[in-house]
Motif scaffolding. Structure first.
Motif: not given
Length: 85
Positions: A26, A28, A58
Protein backbone atom coordinates in the motif's frame (compact mmCIF):
# COMPACT_ATOMS: atom_id res chain seq x y z
CA UNK A 1 7.31 9.78 -14.29
CA UNK A 2 6.06 6.49 -12.87
CA UNK A 3 2.55 5.31 -12.07
CA UNK A 4 1.57 3.91 -8.68
CA UNK A 5 0.44 0.70 -10.37
CA UNK A 6 3.99 0.30 -11.74
CA UNK A 7 5.57 1.06 -8.34
CA UNK A 8 3.68 -1.85 -6.79
CA UNK A 9 5.49 -4.25 -9.14
CA UNK A 10 8.97 -3.23 -7.93
CA UNK A 11 10.94 -5.36 -5.47
CA UNK A 12 11.95 -3.46 -2.33
CA UNK A 13 15.52 -4.07 -1.12
CA UNK A 14 16.97 -2.87 2.18
CA UNK A 15 20.52 -1.61 1.51
CA UNK A 16 21.45 -1.93 5.18
CA UNK A 17 21.37 -5.74 5.17
CA UNK A 18 20.65 -6.60 1.50
CA UNK A 19 17.31 -8.24 2.35
CA UNK A 20 14.50 -8.41 -0.16
CA UNK A 21 11.41 -7.16 1.68
CA UNK A 22 8.85 -7.92 -1.03
CA UNK A 23 6.64 -5.65 -3.06
CA UNK A 24 4.68 -2.60 -2.00
CA UNK A 25 1.38 -3.53 -0.36
CA UNK A 26 0.00 0.00 0.00
CA UNK A 27 1.02 3.64 -0.31
CA UNK A 28 0.32 6.37 2.27
CA UNK A 29 -0.48 9.65 0.49
CA UNK A 30 -0.99 13.10 2.01
CA UNK A 31 -4.25 14.12 0.34
CA UNK A 32 -3.69 17.83 1.00
CA UNK A 33 -0.35 18.01 -0.80
CA UNK A 34 -0.66 14.96 -3.06
CA UNK A 35 2.76 13.69 -1.91
CA UNK A 36 3.67 10.15 -0.94
CA UNK A 37 4.33 9.91 2.81
CA UNK A 38 5.29 6.24 3.05
CA UNK A 39 5.32 2.83 1.40
CA UNK A 40 3.71 -0.01 3.31
CA UNK A 41 5.22 -3.45 2.87
CA UNK A 42 3.98 -6.83 4.10
CA UNK A 43 5.70 -7.95 7.29
CA UNK A 44 7.49 -11.23 7.82
CA UNK A 45 5.27 -14.26 7.44
CA UNK A 46 4.90 -16.53 10.43
CA UNK A 47 4.48 -20.27 10.51
CA UNK A 48 0.76 -20.07 11.23
CA UNK A 49 0.14 -16.68 9.61
CA UNK A 50 -3.50 -17.52 8.89
CA UNK A 51 -4.16 -17.47 12.66
CA UNK A 52 -2.62 -14.08 13.38
CA UNK A 53 -2.71 -10.60 11.94
CA UNK A 54 0.35 -9.90 9.83
CA UNK A 55 2.52 -6.95 10.75
CA UNK A 56 3.37 -4.30 8.20
CA UNK A 57 6.60 -2.45 7.56
CA UNK A 58 6.08 1.28 7.08
CA UNK A 59 8.86 2.93 5.08
CA UNK A 60 8.78 6.74 5.33
CA UNK A 61 9.49 8.56 2.07
CA UNK A 62 12.73 9.94 3.56
CA UNK A 63 14.13 6.39 3.83
CA UNK A 64 13.78 5.67 0.12
CA UNK A 65 17.26 5.84 -1.40
CA UNK A 66 16.53 5.16 -5.07
CA UNK A 67 13.66 4.06 -7.28
CA UNK A 68 15.05 2.10 -10.20
CA UNK A 69 13.58 0.38 -13.24
CA UNK A 70 12.58 -2.76 -11.32
CA UNK A 71 13.87 -2.25 -7.75
CA UNK A 72 13.32 0.25 -4.93
CA UNK A 73 16.26 0.68 -2.56
CA UNK A 74 15.48 1.69 1.02
CA UNK A 75 17.54 2.17 4.17
CA UNK A 76 16.07 0.55 7.28
CA UNK A 77 17.71 -0.81 10.40
CA UNK A 78 17.77 -4.60 10.73
CA UNK A 79 14.64 -4.54 12.92
CA UNK A 80 12.51 -3.15 10.11
CA UNK A 81 12.54 0.37 11.51
CA UNK A 82 14.05 3.38 9.71
CA UNK A 83 17.83 3.44 10.15
CA UNK A 84 19.30 6.33 12.13
CA UNK A 85 21.53 8.68 10.14
Amino acid sequence: MIKISELRLHDVINITDGKRLGMIKDIDIDVETGRIKAFILPGATKLFSFLSKSEEIVVPWEKIVRIGVDVILIELSSGGQPAAK
